[in-house]
Structure formats: structure tokens, C-alpha cells
Design an enzyme around this catalytic site. Structure first.
Site, short mmCIF file in Angstrom:
data_model
loop_
_atom_site.label_atom_id
_atom_site.label_comp_id
_atom_site.label_asym_id
_atom_site.label_seq_id
_atom_site.Cartn_x
_atom_site.Cartn_y
_atom_site.Cartn_z
N CYS A 210 0.48 -1.26 0.53
CA CYS A 210 -0.06 -0.04 0.13
C CYS A 210 1.16 1.52 0.15
CB CYS A 210 -0.89 -0.25 1.19
SG CYS A 210 -1.17 1.89 1.62
N CYS B 210 0.37 3.40 3.03
CA CYS B 210 1.18 2.55 4.43
C CYS B 210 2.14 2.90 4.06
CB CYS B 210 0.77 1.53 4.13
SG CYS B 210 -0.93 0.63 4.59
N CYS C 179 -9.37 -30.53 32.21
CA CYS C 179 -8.26 -30.52 30.72
C CYS C 179 -8.08 -29.05 31.43
CB CYS C 179 -9.34 -30.78 29.07
SG CYS C 179 -8.51 -30.16 27.83
N CYS D 278 -8.45 -27.03 27.79
CA CYS D 278 -9.58 -26.58 28.22
C CYS D 278 -10.33 -25.28 29.02
CB CYS D 278 -10.79 -27.28 28.82
SG CYS D 278 -10.85 -28.82 27.43
#
Length: 441
Positions: free
Chosen positions: A54, A57, A191, A194
Site C-alpha cells: 500500500c 502505508c 482439561c 480447555c
């Protein structure tokens, strides 16, 4: 010679893959460090989402570096290569480059930076945001971290209530018979994986709820309690994530386990299941303003007068627009059209008319900018126009007058061919044409 070529190749790789290095005060961000660095931070962040190709940018880079150095220890300045890390760009609705976001008190809802792009303007904008943040903290309106006090979630990452607890009793009713798309985690409390997923899942649930307006939901099943559900879906390990869409077989989620990855997949699901946006005729101010205010871009076509095309010609143009709205529905843009001459203030403010009709413009109401379609009014021409805009390549101009134009209230098209105005019959029975001729002589 080989050494020189190696140096040149290395330099080229650096140029292509990033603007910032470890020696800069700009902090490079990615899906792996974004949550910890930004979302769990008490600091105010200004973050640039950019693409290496870009041009805008590239021009911003030196000023972004200067601002980062000036604000070091006061406000954090970050950068995300959104071309490489598309999940982060998608998560925050990045449509063009560079886009700058301000992550303040509520990290889940960053603000758009609307200031100038010089280092001085960036510093001033950062200090203004910082003063606002401090003022809010003094008044007790924020929790002081990346979440509100009411969020109830851990690590500034979201609200636990946004993760729906699913059980044997409510699963079929909510998930299988509901209209929403679901991402469901099957977990076990013991777990470790988890437990590590929980804050990411919670943060994603809040973000997805906000960004999809509840059309995609995240749920969780304790598979050690609701073993019937776990058995029904063949759960063998934890955590297992499955995707449920109404009327379809459940699908295994195979993506990453960060907030950004989960949100990106949810947004894909939302877009894939969303109907195409409606195509509205501009008949009054409310339709125009609400469509453009609610969308990052609104695509406006001005079609030839009905007497020039008839109903079949107009419908062919509208069909092209509907196909493009379907193609770009993931962008959630607004789509509008008007008849040539019906909205002259609109045409004037967008410079429409010089290229003839049909014409098309894309409007960014927040920035008061627009871009005109220069190619053909066809699927190919419009696709090329919108594709360039979506990656920040389109040329833009300021809307005439610096504000959205005034819209006239007109009658909606009835779907029929146009009719020429009825000419008034003139009775010449009492006129002596011979006498008129004599007078002229």
C-alpha cells in the site's frame, strides 16, 4: 557478487514483509501477541493496520515511527500487517489501508482514528484520546483495563455470559432448531487445554456477539456432565469445537485457538449465511442517510432516465448491482440507486454526470470521501472498481461541500416503462389561418 545478491534479496524480503524492525518504537503485533499485548493491557494503544504493497502505508511509515518515539512510555504505538495476518484485519473490520484504531478503555470496541497522518497530528490525536481516558477513569466510568467493570470476564477479554451454557435439556432447542449459526466447545473441567482456551473463547464470544448482532453464537458443553451430547457427536478429546448451521451436518472446527482465529471464522460463517444486502432506491433523506451512516461504504448508482431505457433496460442495470451486492456481501456495504436528474445535489457533490449514465460512486460517509467508477457499468467493470477499493487502491476525492448532500423526496419507481408527458390539445377551430397569413404579409 553472490554476497551482494544475498544482501539485496534480504533487503527486498524486509521491504515486502514489514515496515518496522526491533529497533523501532513501533510494536509489531500479530495474532500470537495481540491478546496479551493489547487486549489485556491497561495502556492506550494506537494501532495501524497496513499492507506492505500500500503506497499510503509506505508514506505513513516515517511519521508513524516519529510519533511512536515521541509517545514512548506514554501511549503505545503498534502496527499489524493485515495483509499477512488477515484474521486480525477481519476481526476489526479493516476494509482499506492504512486504517488506524484507538484501543482505549474498552478494548473490545476500539474507536476509529480520524485525525491527520503527520507525526504531529498523530501525537495530538493520541494525547486527546489519553486525556479522555484519564477523565473517564477519574469519573469512575471505566474499569481501568481492557474491559468494563460489568463484563464479568477474565483478563479484560469479554463477558462470560456471552458464552451460552448448553445442556442436554436446551441443546436441541437452541442449537439444532434455532436460526443462528453456532460454534460449540465440548470441554472437560479438568482439561488443561480447555482452561487455556477459556479466556480466548470468552473474548471471542463477546466480539462475535457484537459484530454479528447475535447471528453467530458461541456455546460450551461440559462433556463430563452431559455425556449424552458428547456421545451423540463422537467427542473423543477435549476441547473439541464443532460448527452447527441449521439443516446441515455439524462441521469440525480446525482453526486456531486464539480469539482472533475464532472471531475470523465466526465472521466467515456470518457472511456466508447472511442474505445479500437490499438495493434501495433513493427516494428520501432517511433512506440515503441511514444506509450510508450504517455502512463503511455505500455504493450509489445513478441510472439513465426511464424514458431512455424502459423497464427492461433499467432492470438489467439493477440485476448487475444485485449480483455485485451478493458478491461483496461479506463487506456489509450499503447499496443505493437513483434516476438521473432526480437527485441533482447528490450528482453534483459526487461529480457524476460528466461521464454520462449509468454512473456509480462509492461513498465513505465517515470520512466524507468518494470514489467514482471509471470503467464500464458491468459485472467486470464494477468488480474491478470495488476490488481496488477494498484493498485501498482506489483514488478518492472529498465530497463537495464537505457534507452529505440534501436529498429530494421523490416517488418510487413503479417498475413500469416511462410515459411521455401528455401534450395539451389546442383548439384552432376559431382561428382564421388565412387572416393570420395576411397580417404577416
Amino acid at each position: 557478487m553472490e554476497l551482494l545478491q544475498g544482501v539485496l534479496v534480504s533487503a527486498l524480503v524486509i521491504t515486502v514483509h514489514g515496515f518496522y524492525t526491533a529497533s523501532d518504537d513501533v510494536i509489531e503485533l500479530n495474532p500470537s501477541n495481540f491478546n496479551k499485548q493489547v487486549l489485556q493491557s491497561d495502556s492506550l494503544w494506537l494501532i495501524e493496520f497496513y499492507a506492505p504493497w500500500c503506497g499510503h502505508c509506505q508514506r505513513l511509515t516515517p511519521d508513524w515511527k516519529k510519533a511512536a518515539t515521541a509517545l514512548k512510555g506514554i501511549v503505545k504505538i503498534g502496527a499489524v500487517d493485515a495483509d499477512q495476518h488477515k484474521s486480525l484485519g477481519s476481526q476489526y473490520g479493516i476494509r482499506g489501508f492504512p486504517t488506524i484504531k484507538v484501543f482505549g478503555a474498552n478494548k473490545n470496541k476500539p474507536d476509529d482514528y480520524q485525525g491527520g497522518r503527520t507525526s504531529e497530528a498523530i501525537v495530538e490525536g493520541a494525547m486527546t484520546a489519553l486525556r479522555s481516558l484519564v477523565k473517564d477513569r477519574l469519573s469512575g466510568r471505566t474499569g481501568g483495563s481492557g474491559q468494563s467493570k460489568q463484563s464479568g470476564g477474565g483478563s479484560g477479554a469479554g463477558d462470560k455470559k456471552d458464552v451460552v451454557e448448553l445442556t442436554d435439556d436446551n441443546f436441541d432447542r437452541l442449537v439444532l432448531n434455532g436460526d443462528e449459526v453456532w460454534m460449540v466447545e465440548f470441554f472437560a473441567p479438568w482439561c488443561g487445554h480447555c482452561k487455556r482456551l477459556e479466556p480466548e473463547w470468552t473474548a471471542a464470544a463477546t466480539a462475535v456477539k457484537d459484530q454479528t448482532k447475535g447471528k453467530v453464537k458461541l456455546g460450551a458443553v461440559d462433556a463430563t456432565v452431559h455425556q449424552g451430547l458428547a456421545s451423540r457427536y463422537g467427542i473423543r478429546g477435549f476441547p473439541t469445537i464443532k460448527i452447527f448451521s441449521k439443516g446441515e451436518e455439524p462441521e469440525d472446527y480446525e482453526g486456531g485457538r486464539t480469539r482472533a482465529d475464532i472471531v475470523a471464522r465466526a465472521m466467515d460463517l456470518f457472511s456466508a449465511n447472511a442474505p445479500p444486502p437490499e438495493l434501495h432506491e433513493i427516494i428520501d433523506q432517511d433512506i440515503f442517510k441511514s444506509t450510508c451512516d450504517d455502512s463503511q461504504l455505500c455504493i450509489v448508482a445513478v441510472l439513465p432516465h426511464i424514458l431512455d431505457t424502459g423497464a427492461s433496460g433499467r432492470n438489467s442495470y439493477l440485476d448487475v448491482m444485485r449480483k455485485m451486492a451478493e458478491k461483496y456481501k461479506k463487506k456489509m456495504w450499503g447499496w443505493l440507486w437513483a434516476e438521473a436528474g432526480a437527485q441533482m445535489d447528490l450528482e453534483s457533490s459526487l461529480g457524476i454526470g460528466g461521464f454520462g449514465y449509468p454512473a456509480m460512486a462509492a461513498i465513505n460517509a465517515r470520512k466524507m470521501k468518494y470514489s467514482l467508477l471509471k470503467g464500464s457499468f458491468s459485472e467486470t467493470g464494477i468488480h474491478e472498481f470495488l476490488r481496488d477499493l477494498s484493498v485501498g487502491r482506489g483514488s478518492t476525492a472529498s465530497i463537495g461541500g464537505g457534507a452529505l448532500p440534501k436529498i429530494s423526496t421523490v416517488e418510487a419507481w413503479n417498475g413500469k416503462d416511462g410515459q411521455l408527458p401528455v401534450e395539451e390539445d389546442i383548439d384552432l377551430s376559431d382561428v382564421d389561418l388565412d387572416d393570420l397569413g395576411k397580417d404577416e404579409l
